[in-house]
Design a protein around this motif. Sequence first.
Motif, PDB file in Angstrom:
ATOM      1  N   ASN A 173     -10.284  -6.498  -8.452  1.00 21.47           N
ATOM      2  CA  ASN A 173      -8.935  -5.992  -8.225  1.00 21.47           C
ATOM      3  C   ASN A 173      -8.988  -4.568  -7.687  1.00 21.47           C
ATOM      4  OD1 ASN A 173      -6.176  -5.523  -8.194  1.00 21.47           O
ATOM      5  ND2 ASN A 173      -6.078  -5.025 -10.363  1.00 21.47           N
ATOM      6  N   PRO A 174      -9.165  -4.403  -6.380  1.00 16.54           N
ATOM      7  CA  PRO A 174      -9.239  -3.061  -5.794  1.00 16.54           C
ATOM      8  C   PRO A 174      -7.850  -2.448  -5.615  1.00 16.54           C
ATOM      9  CG  PRO A 174      -9.479  -4.705  -4.081  1.00 16.54           C
ATOM     10  CD  PRO A 174      -9.390  -5.458  -5.387  1.00 16.54           C
ATOM     11  N   PHE A 175      -7.224  -2.107  -6.726  1.00 17.52           N
ATOM     12  CA  PHE A 175      -5.836  -1.645  -6.708  1.00 17.52           C
ATOM     13  C   PHE A 175      -5.808  -0.120  -6.671  1.00 17.52           C
ATOM     14  CE2 PHE A 175      -1.705  -0.522  -8.246  1.00 17.52           C
ATOM     15  CZ  PHE A 175      -0.872  -1.554  -7.872  1.00 17.52           C
ATOM     16  N   LEU A 176      -5.188   0.430  -5.633  1.00 16.81           N
ATOM     17  CA  LEU A 176      -5.018   1.873  -5.565  1.00 16.81           C
ATOM     18  C   LEU A 176      -3.700   2.194  -4.880  1.00 16.81           C
ATOM     19  CD1 LEU A 176      -5.616   2.838  -2.421  1.00 16.81           C
ATOM     20  CD2 LEU A 176      -7.984   2.559  -3.129  1.00 16.81           C
ATOM     21  N   THR A 177      -3.220   3.402  -5.120  1.00 21.21           N
ATOM     22  CA  THR A 177      -1.946   3.846  -4.568  1.00 21.21           C
ATOM     23  C   THR A 177      -2.129   5.192  -3.894  1.00 21.21           C
ATOM     24  OG1 THR A 177      -0.724   2.728  -6.330  1.00 21.21           O
ATOM     25  CG2 THR A 177       0.455   4.423  -5.101  1.00 21.21           C
ATOM     26  N   ILE A 178      -1.539   5.341  -2.715  1.00 19.32           N
ATOM     27  CA  ILE A 178      -1.514   6.636  -2.035  1.00 19.32           C
ATOM     28  C   ILE A 178      -0.234   7.349  -2.452  1.00 19.32           C
ATOM     29  CG2 ILE A 178      -1.449   7.807   0.197  1.00 19.32           C
ATOM     30  CD1 ILE A 178      -2.924   5.332   1.339  1.00 19.32           C
ATOM     31  N   LYS A 179      -0.390   8.534  -3.047  1.00 18.01           N
ATOM     32  CA  LYS A 179       0.752   9.275  -3.569  1.00 18.01           C
ATOM     33  C   LYS A 179       1.433  10.083  -2.460  1.00 18.01           C
ATOM     34  CE  LYS A 179       1.352   9.356  -7.543  1.00 18.01           C
ATOM     35  NZ  LYS A 179       2.138   8.457  -8.427  1.00 18.01           N
ATOM     36  N   ALA A 180       2.591  10.654  -2.806  1.00 19.27           N
ATOM     37  CA  ALA A 180       3.415  11.362  -1.822  1.00 19.27           C
ATOM     38  C   ALA A 180       2.661  12.504  -1.152  1.00 19.27           C
ATOM     39  CB  ALA A 180       4.690  11.877  -2.492  1.00 19.27           C
ATOM     40  N   ASN A 181       1.807  13.190  -1.898  1.00 15.69           N
ATOM     41  CA  ASN A 181       1.075  14.317  -1.315  1.00 15.69           C
ATOM     42  C   ASN A 181      -0.244  13.898  -0.668  1.00 15.69           C
ATOM     43  OD1 ASN A 181      -0.507  13.760  -3.514  1.00 15.69           O
ATOM     44  ND2 ASN A 181      -0.299  15.778  -4.480  1.00 15.69           N
ATOM     45  N   GLY A 182      -0.496  12.583  -0.607  1.00 12.84           N
ATOM     46  CA  GLY A 182      -1.700  12.071   0.024  1.00 12.84           C
ATOM     47  C   GLY A 182      -2.845  11.814  -0.934  1.00 12.84           C
ATOM     48  N   SER A 183      -2.710  12.231  -2.189  1.00 15.10           N
ATOM     49  CA  SER A 183      -3.775  11.998  -3.172  1.00 15.10           C
ATOM     50  C   SER A 183      -3.817  10.525  -3.563  1.00 15.10           C
ATOM     51  CB  SER A 183      -3.569  12.878  -4.404  1.00 15.10           C
ATOM     52  OG  SER A 183      -2.353  12.546  -5.048  1.00 15.10           O
TER      53      SER A 183
END
Length: 349
Positions: free
Chosen positions: A305-315
Amino acid sequence: MNQSRKIITAMIRVAIDKGLRDMEVNAGRGIRNLLDLGTYFSKGQDQKNFFAQAQKIMNNKNSRYYTLIRRLIHNVDHKIIKTFGINLGYNSLIYGAGIIKEREKEYGFNIPWPIIFDLRSLNDVISISDIAETLSCGESLGIYCGMFFIDNDKDYLQELIKTLATYKESAYFLFVPPKILTDEIAIEAVEAGNIAIIFQLPAPAESFEDLETAANTLLKHKCLFGIYSLYDANNLAYITSNGYVKLIEDLNSTFAFLIKKSTLKNEKRFLSSLTDTRSAEGFPFLFIDFYNDLASINELISGQNPFLTIKANGSIDFKLIDTPAEDLNIKRHSLPTILERLLPRTQYV
């Protein structure tokens, strides 16, 4: 797009056009023909099993999914049904999944099925050009689906929709506050053809005026739309109540995304209840448990499960490993670099 894929896509478009015409007369026959088509183009056993289960459900003439289909045909622009359906069903889950598996073996890292952006911040939000570069890179890796959580900035949302419209082979879900939805935004989403608008359902004590206005606006312009709700132990009774389900049904929503905020002690019971709602006698909309269902698709494609999220500031928000990801940022690092750092597949190296 290579010649073979062009031919397949053209065949699917013709079949969907015929399926839509058939469903206007006989919903059962039309949907069964489309499921047969899905089975034909399925490559892996998991995909074949999915369509076999769907065929089993639709063999029940009392299935309320027929109500969903009739409402979908009546309420949603047929160009969106066709474009979004091909982009999500074929480009992402069949063609794209195959590319993801090839790239994982080639590069030695896991690749998520969707790219997720959480842009719910009024400060230091990544530029649309950064998003476009990430989406282009994602398509080269086989990612043809994106999910965006948007804050209250209408101008940013409109600019994003115009950019997403240029990625004609991908499907996008935009999670937005209902109060920022306007006729102009609805029209732009319809013209794009590859976008589903998902707006947040308020808590029982909050006003439903914005919700009803948003639903009516999207219905008027024949948008593909749904709702989403955040849930935890405090509101689980409401989320599983008949009143909640009736509200979604009355809004003519196609999707109902449930997004878990924290761990539940009775999560197994909740998931069992959710499974029941998806049965042949369930409700005429699609219940989707955001984290669990995305994890299931990721695991079918990648085995993990390669689950990741790109946050508003790019992190990068990545909660499934102990290694911190604070030093990685989509403004400074390419998507492959981030995936290589966070999601190495040692068995392919």
